[in-house]
Design an enzyme around this catalytic site. Structure first.
Site, PDB file in Angstrom:
ATOM      1  CG  ASP A 179      -2.417  -3.795  -3.831  1.00 37.87           C
ATOM      2  OD1 ASP A 179      -2.527  -4.451  -4.875  1.00 37.87           O
ATOM      3  OD2 ASP A 179      -3.314  -3.675  -2.978  1.00 37.87           O
TER       4      ASP A 179
ATOM      5  CE  LYS B 173       4.630  -2.886 -15.458  1.00 36.91           C
ATOM      6  NZ  LYS B 173       5.953  -3.480 -15.380  1.00 36.91           N
TER       7      LYS B 173
ATOM      8  CG  MET C 247      -9.012   5.569  -0.717  1.00 38.22           C
ATOM      9  SD  MET C 247      -9.918   4.088  -1.198  1.00 38.22           S
ATOM     10  CE  MET C 247     -11.050   3.923   0.174  1.00 38.22           C
TER      11      MET C 247
END
Ligand code: SAH
Length: 515
Positions: free
Chosen positions: A39, A61, A176
């Protein structure tokens, strides 16, 4: 009969960013992996631990014109495991803390693939620690909660009960959430959290580019915005933030977060890299020497036979490489350490003696003055003057020692084993850091590393002028000055420990000046 062999998947937590914060089990799995799906948040340096030939897949990606979806990632894990591979799924932090590791584990179990969960150090706790904030503290915080700051209204399982959380726990850690700080802090205040509660936002925790901003709850969103804080970052809300002033200095020595270029061979870099990591520094590996075996088989055969017949009085090992390669060559000839039975061994330098020791051989003489003259004096004092001497070494090695031995009456057999040469070019990632002026210090452990670095970098060499240049000894320092990188510090004791010591002193001095 056909045998069907199923692979295995390890879901590995890579830790918050500092590659040193992966677990031993995680590292073991990585080193043995055939395939690694990693990741964006997983520490990229960990991929250097993978064996040569391992397939590395960037799961963050774009594939075609889309990032790999969770379903594609799950499918890829299953597919590689079914092909019999050892697969590591490398994630940032802990795989089960907002890492979707649970979903991957489910998919694997459903597919009947054996799977091992390797927990990791989560940013939700270690990220605070990196800023000097304990997540709990006696008398200050007896509870904490980790919540997502991404509101996904369509997914009820992500719904955070701000109305309860606002006042229910002492320390709140929001992952987050950088894009939503306004909304989050409004919610907390609206549901009763004191607007003056101390807060911090920590970006890129445990990485060299770590940044921290602090403000009360009512102002932290604006403060983070003004400081242009970006993901990955976390918000911590609670009285524990006040402890930072007292605790933060504890974990950070003068080398903390400093990027230090290591120019010796990959094989030899590890001790220096480990010592630097222990000081909190970030070793950046740029091997300027590659070892290429260059042994003439007939010459090795002849030397082996002579050695077995105890025809040499002494074997003088000039380097760790000479030890490793010569012993490998002996083994290829069905011979082992017993071939040295009638022979005295000399090691040039402590590291060479250690290489011998690791192969079960004790050096009769360790020359600590490693210059050609120094070794000669030591050998002659030990009675090698009239002896037959075998000198396994690198191509193009200096003539001082063999010439001196011959002049003293010895018969010297020089046995070329390898060539040490610079690789054609620096790896792109390292080159980019050099060009961007991100390297804080450069270490040189031999004159050849200086010259080779200059060859490899060419016009980019001056980009290192702003860095601290640390040399292991006077010869190396001279070479460094000649190459246009005047040494900032020279080790007093010519060893990697000595090098680390002068680096620490230098950065401690720099800090003193900055204050
Ligand atoms: N499994 C991870 C979390 C994944 S969610 C863990 O246990 O750490 C991703 C969020 O984690 C980011 O948006 C950020 O809030 C946080 N995060 C991860 N690494 C971080 C770091 N080095 N510094 C600050 N926050 C980080």
């Amino acid at each position: 009969m056909t045998t069907h062999h199923t692979g295995h998947v390890w879901l590995v937590g890579g830790g918050p960013g500092d590659p040193g914060l992966v677990t031993q089990a995680g590292l073991d799995a990585l080193r043995r992996a055939d395939v690694v799906l990693y990741d964006r948040l997983a520490p990229a340096e960990l991929l250097d631990e993978c064996r040569e030939g391992a397939e590395l897949i960037d799961a963050g990606k774009a594939v075609g014109n889309q990032v790999m979806t969770q379903a594609q990632t799950n499918a890829s894990l299953v597919e590689h495991a079914r092909a019999g591979k050892r697969v590591v799924r490398l994630k940032g932090g802990d795989p089960f803390v907002f890492g979707r590791g649970g979903e991957e584990a489910e998919a694997l179990v459903e597919a009947g693939i054996p799977c091992t969960i390797v927990p990791g150090v989560t940013s939700a706790i270690a990220g605070l620690a990196a800023a000097g904030i304990p997540v709990t503290h006696r008398g200050v915080a007896a509870s904490f909660a980790v919540v997502t700051g991404t509101q996904a209204p369509t997914r009820t399982e992500d719904a955070v009960h701000w109305e309860h959380l606002a006042t229910a726990v002492d320390t709140l850690v929001v992952l987050m959430g950088v894009g939503n700080l306004d909304r989050i802090t409004d919610q907390l205040i609206a549901h009763g959290r004191d607007a003056e509660t101390p807060c911090a936002v920590i970006q890129a925790a445990t990485r060299p580019e770590q940044r921290v901003v602090e403000a009360p709850l009512r102002a932290i969103a604006q403060t983070a915005h003004d400081a242009q804080i970006e993901a990955p970052a976390l918000l911590v809300v609670g009285e524990v933030v006040r402890l930072r002033d007292r605790i933060a200095p504890a974990g950070r020595g003068p080398l903390a977060g400093k990027r230090v270029l290591i120019t010796r061979t990959r094989q030899q870099a590890s001790t220096l890299a480990e010592m630097l990591r222990a000081e909190g520094a970030r070793p950046v590996l740029l091997p300027t020497i590659e070892i290429e075996r260059r042994a003439d088989p007939a010459a090795v055969d002849a030397a082996t036979s002579a050695l077995r017949a105890s025809a040499f009085g002494w074997v003088v090992f000039t380097s760790e490489n000479a030890v490793e390669i010569f012993l490998d060559l002996l083994r290829e000839r069905d011979t082992d350490a017993r071939a040295f039975a009638g022979t005295q061994l000399c090691a040039i330098g402590a590291a060479t003696a250690a290489a011998l020791a690791s192969r079960g051989l004790r050096a009769d003489l360790v020359a600590s003055d490693t210059s050609g003259d120094g070794v000669l004096v030591a050998l002659l004092a030990a009675g090698a003057g009239g002896a037959a001497v075998l000198l396994p070494r690198a191509e193009g090695g200096r003539a001082v020692l063999p010439d001196g031995l011959r002049a003293a009456g010895a018969t010297v057999t020089e046995l070329t084993l390898y060539l040490s040469a610079p690789p054609a070019e620096a790896p792109a990632g390292v080159l980019a850091q050099i060009q961007a002026g991100q390297i804080d210090a450069v270490t040189f452990t031999a004159s050849s590393t200086v010259r080779n670095l200059a060859t490899m970098l060419g016009d980019d060499l001056p980009a290192l002028r702003g860095a601290v240049i640390a040399c292991i000894g006077p010869q190396t320092a001279e070479a460094s000055a000649e190459a246009g990188l005047p040494p900032t510090v020279v080790a007093r004791e010519a060893s990697v420990a000595g090098l680390v010591e002068v680096l620490r002193e230098q950065f401690a001095r720099n800090e003193g000046v900055a204050r």
